[in-house]
Design a protein around this motif. Sequence first.
Motif, PDB file in Angstrom:
ATOM      1  N   UNK A  20       0.966  -1.269   0.134  1.00 45.96           N
ATOM      2  CA  UNK A  20       0.102   0.221  -0.161  1.00 45.96           C
ATOM      3  C   UNK A  20       0.957   1.285   0.067  1.00 45.96           C
ATOM      4  N   UNK A  21       1.951   1.277   0.726  1.00 45.10           N
ATOM      5  CA  UNK A  21       2.838   2.532   0.911  1.00 45.10           C
ATOM      6  C   UNK A  21       3.471   2.712  -0.254  1.00 45.10           C
ATOM      7  N   UNK A  22       3.931   1.615  -1.059  1.00 45.77           N
ATOM      8  CA  UNK A  22       4.597   1.988  -2.423  1.00 45.77           C
ATOM      9  C   UNK A  22       3.640   2.025  -3.442  1.00 45.77           C
ATOM     10  N   UNK A  23       2.588   1.612  -3.422  1.00 41.94           N
ATOM     11  CA  UNK A  23       1.567   1.568  -4.619  1.00 41.94           C
ATOM     12  C   UNK A  23       0.725   3.072  -4.545  1.00 41.94           C
ATOM     13  N   UNK A  24       0.264   3.367  -3.548  1.00 43.21           N
ATOM     14  CA  UNK A  24      -0.505   4.562  -3.519  1.00 43.21           C
ATOM     15  C   UNK A  24      -0.763   5.156  -2.200  1.00 43.21           C
ATOM     16  N   UNK A  25       0.645   5.039  -1.204  1.00 41.53           N
ATOM     17  CA  UNK A  25       0.557   5.755  -0.059  1.00 41.53           C
ATOM     18  C   UNK A  25       1.214   7.243   0.039  1.00 41.53           C
ATOM     19  N   UNK A  26       1.027   8.074  -0.763  1.00 45.41           N
ATOM     20  CA  UNK A  26       1.519   9.179  -0.699  1.00 45.41           C
ATOM     21  C   UNK A  26       1.929   9.815  -1.940  1.00 45.41           C
ATOM     22  N   UNK A  27       2.538  10.978  -2.128  1.00 46.48           N
ATOM     23  CA  UNK A  27       2.860  11.637  -3.303  1.00 46.48           C
ATOM     24  C   UNK A  27       4.119  10.940  -3.941  1.00 46.48           C
ATOM     25  N   UNK A  28       4.953  10.563  -3.320  1.00 50.77           N
ATOM     26  CA  UNK A  28       6.148   9.698  -3.992  1.00 50.77           C
ATOM     27  C   UNK A  28       5.508   8.334  -4.593  1.00 50.77           C
ATOM     28  N   UNK A  29       4.173   7.954  -4.333  1.00 52.16           N
ATOM     29  CA  UNK A  29       3.817   6.635  -4.766  1.00 52.16           C
ATOM     30  C   UNK A  29       3.728   6.538  -6.231  1.00 52.16           C
ATOM     31  N   UNK A  30       3.922   5.158  -6.414  1.00 52.39           N
ATOM     32  CA  UNK A  30       3.714   4.660  -7.897  1.00 52.39           C
ATOM     33  C   UNK A  30       2.467   5.291  -8.616  1.00 52.39           C
ATOM     34  N   UNK A  31       1.294   5.066  -7.995  1.00 50.64           N
ATOM     35  CA  UNK A  31       0.181   5.725  -8.521  1.00 50.64           C
ATOM     36  C   UNK A  31       0.102   7.127  -8.671  1.00 50.64           C
ATOM     37  N   UNK A  32       0.370   7.856  -7.495  1.00 49.97           N
ATOM     38  CA  UNK A  32       0.330   9.288  -7.462  1.00 49.97           C
ATOM     39  C   UNK A  32       1.143   9.763  -8.755  1.00 49.97           C
ATOM     40  N   UNK A  33       2.304   9.459  -8.752  1.00 51.96           N
ATOM     41  CA  UNK A  33       3.445   9.950  -9.915  1.00 51.96           C
ATOM     42  C   UNK A  33       2.807   9.439 -11.326  1.00 51.96           C
ATOM     43  N   UNK A  34       2.337   8.317 -11.554  1.00 57.53           N
ATOM     44  CA  UNK A  34       2.074   7.858 -13.028  1.00 57.53           C
ATOM     45  C   UNK A  34       0.749   8.359 -13.274  1.00 57.53           C
ATOM     46  N   UNK A  35      -0.377   8.319 -12.355  1.00 57.88           N
ATOM     47  CA  UNK A  35      -1.493   8.904 -12.874  1.00 57.88           C
ATOM     48  C   UNK A  35      -1.923  10.465 -12.784  1.00 57.88           C
ATOM     49  N   UNK A  36      -1.321  11.008 -11.473  1.00 53.39           N
ATOM     50  CA  UNK A  36      -1.480  12.403 -11.562  1.00 53.39           C
ATOM     51  C   UNK A  36      -0.562  13.293 -12.143  1.00 53.39           C
ATOM     52  N   UNK A  37       0.783  12.869 -11.908  1.00 54.50           N
ATOM     53  CA  UNK A  37       1.883  13.795 -12.019  1.00 54.50           C
ATOM     54  C   UNK A  37       2.274  13.791 -13.615  1.00 54.50           C
ATOM     55  N   UNK A  38       2.314  12.396 -14.027  1.00 56.03           N
ATOM     56  CA  UNK A  38       2.925  12.407 -15.372  1.00 56.03           C
ATOM     57  C   UNK A  38       1.741  12.414 -16.423  1.00 56.03           C
ATOM     58  N   UNK A  39       0.556  11.810 -16.126  1.00 56.81           N
ATOM     59  CA  UNK A  39      -0.610  11.612 -17.181  1.00 56.81           C
ATOM     60  C   UNK A  39      -1.902  12.637 -16.959  1.00 56.81           C
ATOM     61  N   UNK A  40      -1.705  13.329 -15.756  1.00 57.24           N
ATOM     62  CA  UNK A  40      -2.872  14.186 -15.195  1.00 57.24           C
ATOM     63  C   UNK A  40      -4.234  13.607 -15.629  1.00 57.24           C
ATOM     64  N   UNK A  41      -4.422  12.459 -15.448  1.00 56.45           N
ATOM     65  CA  UNK A  41      -5.782  11.745 -15.467  1.00 56.45           C
ATOM     66  C   UNK A  41      -6.586  11.865 -14.308  1.00 56.45           C
ATOM     67  N   UNK A  42      -6.172  12.281 -13.048  1.00 52.11           N
ATOM     68  CA  UNK A  42      -7.017  12.510 -11.780  1.00 52.11           C
ATOM     69  C   UNK A  42      -6.371  13.256 -10.710  1.00 52.11           C
ATOM     70  N   UNK A  43      -7.236  13.866  -9.975  1.00 47.33           N
ATOM     71  CA  UNK A  43      -6.678  14.932  -9.151  1.00 47.33           C
ATOM     72  C   UNK A  43      -6.266  14.298  -7.951  1.00 47.33           C
ATOM     73  N   UNK A  44      -6.976  13.150  -7.391  1.00 43.13           N
ATOM     74  CA  UNK A  44      -6.611  12.519  -6.427  1.00 43.13           C
ATOM     75  C   UNK A  44      -6.476  10.893  -6.710  1.00 43.13           C
ATOM     76  N   UNK A  45      -5.629  10.349  -6.278  1.00 48.33           N
ATOM     77  CA  UNK A  45      -5.293   8.811  -6.286  1.00 48.33           C
ATOM     78  C   UNK A  45      -4.614   8.342  -5.183  1.00 48.33           C
ATOM     79  N   UNK A  46      -4.942   7.141  -4.689  1.00 44.74           N
ATOM     80  CA  UNK A  46      -4.346   6.604  -3.398  1.00 44.74           C
ATOM     81  C   UNK A  46      -4.769   5.485  -3.541  1.00 44.74           C
ATOM     82  N   UNK A  47      -4.171   4.488  -2.552  1.00 40.92           N
ATOM     83  CA  UNK A  47      -4.598   2.774  -2.088  1.00 40.92           C
ATOM     84  C   UNK A  47      -4.891   3.159  -0.620  1.00 40.92           C
ATOM     85  N   UNK A  48      -5.370   2.066  -0.090  1.00 38.21           N
ATOM     86  CA  UNK A  48      -5.811   2.181   1.105  1.00 38.21           C
ATOM     87  C   UNK A  48      -6.202   0.700   1.613  1.00 38.21           C
ATOM     88  N   UNK A  49      -5.848   0.256   2.880  1.00 38.28           N
ATOM     89  CA  UNK A  49      -6.087  -1.087   3.482  1.00 38.28           C
ATOM     90  C   UNK A  49      -7.058  -0.819   4.684  1.00 38.28           C
TER      91      UNK A  49
END
Length: 114
Positions: A20-49
Amino acid sequence: MGCRGFDRHDESRFALGVLNAALGGGMSSRLFQEIRERRGLAYSVYSATTAYSDAGTFSVYAGCAPDRLGEVVTVIRACSPASRPTGWPKTRWSAAGGSFAAAWCSAWRTAPRG
């Protein structure tokens, strides 16, 4: 998106926390970097348990426009370590483990006792 996770008694919940920490746990996470920062597809993106006494969940949230949903789901799946034949590099797991451990210790220290 979501799937079954681990209850609070299952030792595997810690490994899921690192994922969870690696995939979507913050601004350095994989999801945030790819979906929000690189592609601009979503304003908010995260994972949770969540880990209840008898069940748990793992979920991914992305606040995106309806016409971007298909692309967002494709990118979420591509960001998963399961999407690579060799998984993620050890450095990513190591950084995520440190981040998870720090967050878990902080939460445990400040949790109400009673």
